[in-house]
Design a protein around this motif. Structure first.
Motif, PDB file in Angstrom:
ATOM      1  N   GLY A  49       0.829  -1.201   0.000  1.00 56.79           N
ATOM      2  CA  GLY A  49       0.000   0.000   0.000  1.00 56.79           C
ATOM      3  C   GLY A  49       0.857   1.241   0.000  1.00 56.79           C
ATOM      4  N   ALA A  50       1.323   1.621   1.168  1.00 54.78           N
ATOM      5  CA  ALA A  50       2.043   2.896   1.328  1.00 54.78           C
ATOM      6  C   ALA A  50       3.330   2.968   0.507  1.00 54.78           C
ATOM      7  CB  ALA A  50       2.338   3.125   2.807  1.00 54.78           C
ATOM      8  N   LEU A  51       4.203   1.973   0.617  1.00 52.97           N
ATOM      9  CA  LEU A  51       5.460   2.029  -0.135  1.00 52.97           C
ATOM     10  C   LEU A  51       5.242   1.881  -1.631  1.00 52.97           C
ATOM     11  CD1 LEU A  51       8.065   0.076   2.027  1.00 52.97           C
ATOM     12  CD2 LEU A  51       7.876   2.535   1.665  1.00 52.97           C
ATOM     13  N   SER A  52       4.393   0.961  -2.013  1.00 50.80           N
ATOM     14  CA  SER A  52       4.143   0.751  -3.433  1.00 50.80           C
ATOM     15  C   SER A  52       3.492   1.971  -4.084  1.00 50.80           C
ATOM     16  CB  SER A  52       3.266  -0.487  -3.634  1.00 50.80           C
ATOM     17  OG  SER A  52       3.091  -0.738  -5.006  1.00 50.80           O
ATOM     18  N   GLU A  53       2.630   2.640  -3.343  1.00 45.03           N
ATOM     19  CA  GLU A  53       2.006   3.859  -3.848  1.00 45.03           C
ATOM     20  C   GLU A  53       3.045   4.958  -4.075  1.00 45.03           C
ATOM     21  OE1 GLU A  53      -0.575   7.063  -1.540  1.00 45.03           O
ATOM     22  OE2 GLU A  53      -1.674   5.185  -1.844  1.00 45.03           O
ATOM     23  N   ALA A  54       4.043   5.027  -3.206  1.00 41.20           N
ATOM     24  CA  ALA A  54       5.067   6.060  -3.289  1.00 41.20           C
ATOM     25  C   ALA A  54       6.041   5.828  -4.449  1.00 41.20           C
ATOM     26  CB  ALA A  54       5.829   6.147  -1.975  1.00 41.20           C
ATOM     27  N   VAL A  59       8.863  -1.742  -5.431  1.00 40.58           N
ATOM     28  CA  VAL A  59       8.288  -2.741  -4.534  1.00 40.58           C
ATOM     29  C   VAL A  59       7.804  -3.899  -5.407  1.00 40.58           C
ATOM     30  CG1 VAL A  59       6.522  -3.201  -2.798  1.00 40.58           C
ATOM     31  CG2 VAL A  59       7.585  -0.938  -2.918  1.00 40.58           C
ATOM     32  N   LEU A  60       8.485  -5.024  -5.309  1.00 44.18           N
ATOM     33  CA  LEU A  60       8.242  -6.129  -6.225  1.00 44.18           C
ATOM     34  C   LEU A  60       7.882  -7.407  -5.483  1.00 44.18           C
ATOM     35  CD1 LEU A  60      11.384  -5.340  -8.362  1.00 44.18           C
ATOM     36  CD2 LEU A  60       9.029  -4.780  -8.950  1.00 44.18           C
ATOM     37  N   ARG A  79      10.637   6.087 -10.483  1.00 38.64           N
ATOM     38  CA  ARG A  79      10.895   7.226  -9.601  1.00 38.64           C
ATOM     39  C   ARG A  79      11.462   6.756  -8.268  1.00 38.64           C
ATOM     40  NH1 ARG A  79       4.708   8.053  -9.267  1.00 38.64           N
ATOM     41  NH2 ARG A  79       4.177   6.903  -7.390  1.00 38.64           N
ATOM     42  N   TRP A  80      12.266   7.625  -7.671  1.00 39.11           N
ATOM     43  CA  TRP A  80      12.896   7.340  -6.395  1.00 39.11           C
ATOM     44  C   TRP A  80      11.890   7.584  -5.284  1.00 39.11           C
ATOM     45  CZ3 TRP A  80      16.588   4.386  -5.179  1.00 39.11           C
ATOM     46  CH2 TRP A  80      17.199   4.452  -3.926  1.00 39.11           C
ATOM     47  N   TRP A  81      12.192   7.102  -4.093  1.00 37.42           N
ATOM     48  CA  TRP A  81      11.334   7.282  -2.932  1.00 37.42           C
ATOM     49  C   TRP A  81      11.183   8.767  -2.611  1.00 37.42           C
ATOM     50  CZ3 TRP A  81       9.264   2.814  -1.939  1.00 37.42           C
ATOM     51  CH2 TRP A  81       9.995   1.647  -2.118  1.00 37.42           C
ATOM     52  N   PRO A  82      10.013   9.173  -2.166  1.00 39.29           N
ATOM     53  CA  PRO A  82       9.899  10.540  -1.643  1.00 39.29           C
ATOM     54  C   PRO A  82      10.623  10.623  -0.301  1.00 39.29           C
ATOM     55  CG  PRO A  82       7.862   9.336  -1.267  1.00 39.29           C
ATOM     56  CD  PRO A  82       8.757   8.439  -2.082  1.00 39.29           C
ATOM     57  N   LEU A  87       6.517  10.568   2.918  1.00 38.22           N
ATOM     58  CA  LEU A  87       5.977   9.208   2.823  1.00 38.22           C
ATOM     59  C   LEU A  87       5.123   8.858   4.037  1.00 38.22           C
ATOM     60  CD1 LEU A  87       6.027   6.475   1.268  1.00 38.22           C
ATOM     61  CD2 LEU A  87       7.987   5.887   2.662  1.00 38.22           C
ATOM     62  N   LEU A  88       5.547   9.287   5.210  1.00 37.01           N
ATOM     63  CA  LEU A  88       4.835   8.948   6.444  1.00 37.01           C
ATOM     64  C   LEU A  88       3.747   9.947   6.823  1.00 37.01           C
ATOM     65  CD1 LEU A  88       7.781   7.657   8.651  1.00 37.01           C
ATOM     66  CD2 LEU A  88       6.069   6.330   7.392  1.00 37.01           C
ATOM     67  N   ASP A  89       3.683  11.066   6.122  1.00 39.71           N
ATOM     68  CA  ASP A  89       2.681  12.073   6.440  1.00 39.71           C
ATOM     69  C   ASP A  89       1.271  11.491   6.272  1.00 39.71           C
ATOM     70  OD1 ASP A  89       1.726  14.659   7.136  1.00 39.71           O
ATOM     71  OD2 ASP A  89       1.380  15.065   5.009  1.00 39.71           O
ATOM     72  N   GLY A  90       0.499  11.461   7.334  1.00 41.14           N
ATOM     73  CA  GLY A  90      -0.868  10.960   7.289  1.00 41.14           C
ATOM     74  C   GLY A  90      -1.007   9.452   7.259  1.00 41.14           C
ATOM     75  N   ILE A  91       0.083   8.729   7.471  1.00 39.22           N
ATOM     76  CA  ILE A  91       0.030   7.262   7.386  1.00 39.22           C
ATOM     77  C   ILE A  91      -0.955   6.670   8.386  1.00 39.22           C
ATOM     78  CG2 ILE A  91       1.983   6.839   8.952  1.00 39.22           C
ATOM     79  CD1 ILE A  91       1.291   4.883   5.731  1.00 39.22           C
ATOM     80  N   GLU A  92      -1.148   7.325   9.521  1.00 44.50           N
ATOM     81  CA  GLU A  92      -2.072   6.787  10.528  1.00 44.50           C
ATOM     82  C   GLU A  92      -3.513   6.789  10.027  1.00 44.50           C
ATOM     83  OE1 GLU A  92      -2.000  11.157  11.036  1.00 44.50           O
ATOM     84  OE2 GLU A  92      -0.453   9.648  10.762  1.00 44.50           O
ATOM     85  N   ARG A  93      -3.817   7.602   9.044  1.00 44.43           N
ATOM     86  CA  ARG A  93      -5.167   7.633   8.488  1.00 44.43           C
ATOM     87  C   ARG A  93      -5.356   6.600   7.382  1.00 44.43           C
ATOM     88  NH1 ARG A  93      -3.630  12.862   9.152  1.00 44.43           N
ATOM     89  NH2 ARG A  93      -3.175  13.177   6.948  1.00 44.43           N
ATOM     90  N   ARG A  94      -4.271   5.973   6.952  1.00 38.56           N
ATOM     91  CA  ARG A  94      -4.358   4.968   5.892  1.00 38.56           C
ATOM     92  C   ARG A  94      -4.032   3.571   6.391  1.00 38.56           C
ATOM     93  NH1 ARG A  94      -0.502   8.421   2.697  1.00 38.56           N
ATOM     94  NH2 ARG A  94       0.756   6.589   2.908  1.00 38.56           N
ATOM     95  N   ALA A  95      -3.792   3.425   7.674  1.00 39.22           N
ATOM     96  CA  ALA A  95      -3.388   2.134   8.218  1.00 39.22           C
ATOM     97  C   ALA A  95      -4.558   1.159   8.247  1.00 39.22           C
ATOM     98  CB  ALA A  95      -2.824   2.321   9.628  1.00 39.22           C
ATOM     99  N   PRO A  96      -4.284  -0.127   8.109  1.00 39.05           N
ATOM    100  CA  PRO A  96      -5.371  -1.114   8.100  1.00 39.05           C
ATOM    101  C   PRO A  96      -6.139  -1.204   9.402  1.00 39.05           C
ATOM    102  CG  PRO A  96      -3.237  -2.191   7.946  1.00 39.05           C
ATOM    103  CD  PRO A  96      -2.984  -0.723   7.892  1.00 39.05           C
TER     104      PRO A  96
END
Length: 116
Positions: A49-54, A59-60, A79-82, A87-96
């Protein structure tokens, strides 16, 4: 996975950012994910989710160890990682752990969907 104490996630994010800002950690060029279908939801969400989206080409997922040499020979460019703070901004709102169970009927399996 819902087993962490309240605030534990936020503390972990803050600690990771502190380590990243000091240069103690950085993201690798690629993540090869061996058997992600068998992972618990939180881990799967982080990588797929988070890493693959970035950075999708970095992410393979691979189904078996025998695939790894072939995947390594054909690593895609992308593209390289942000920056980790982005990358972590708002991650708590996207967590499972923000998922809720919905019961359909007695014979059907429960569905998971984002809770809002």
């Amino acid at each position: 996975d819902g087993t962490g104490a309240v605030g534990e996630f936020e503390v972990a994010v803050a600690a990771a950012l502190q380590r990243w800002r000091s240069g103690a950690i950085e993201l690798p060029d690629y993540y090869l994910l061996l058997g992600p279908d068998d992972w618990e939801p939180t881990r799967r969400h982080w990588f797929l989710g988070a890493l693959s989206e970035a950075a999708p080409t970095r992410v393979l997922p691979v189904t078996g160890a025998d695939e790894v040499p072939g995947v390594l020979r054909r690593l895609p460019a992308g593209r390289w990682w942000p920056a980790l703070d982005r990358l972590l901004d708002g991650i708590e709102r996207r967590a499972p752990d923000q998922l809720v169970r919905l019961e359909q009927d007695e014979d059907a399996p429960a569905l998971l969907r984002p809770g809002r």
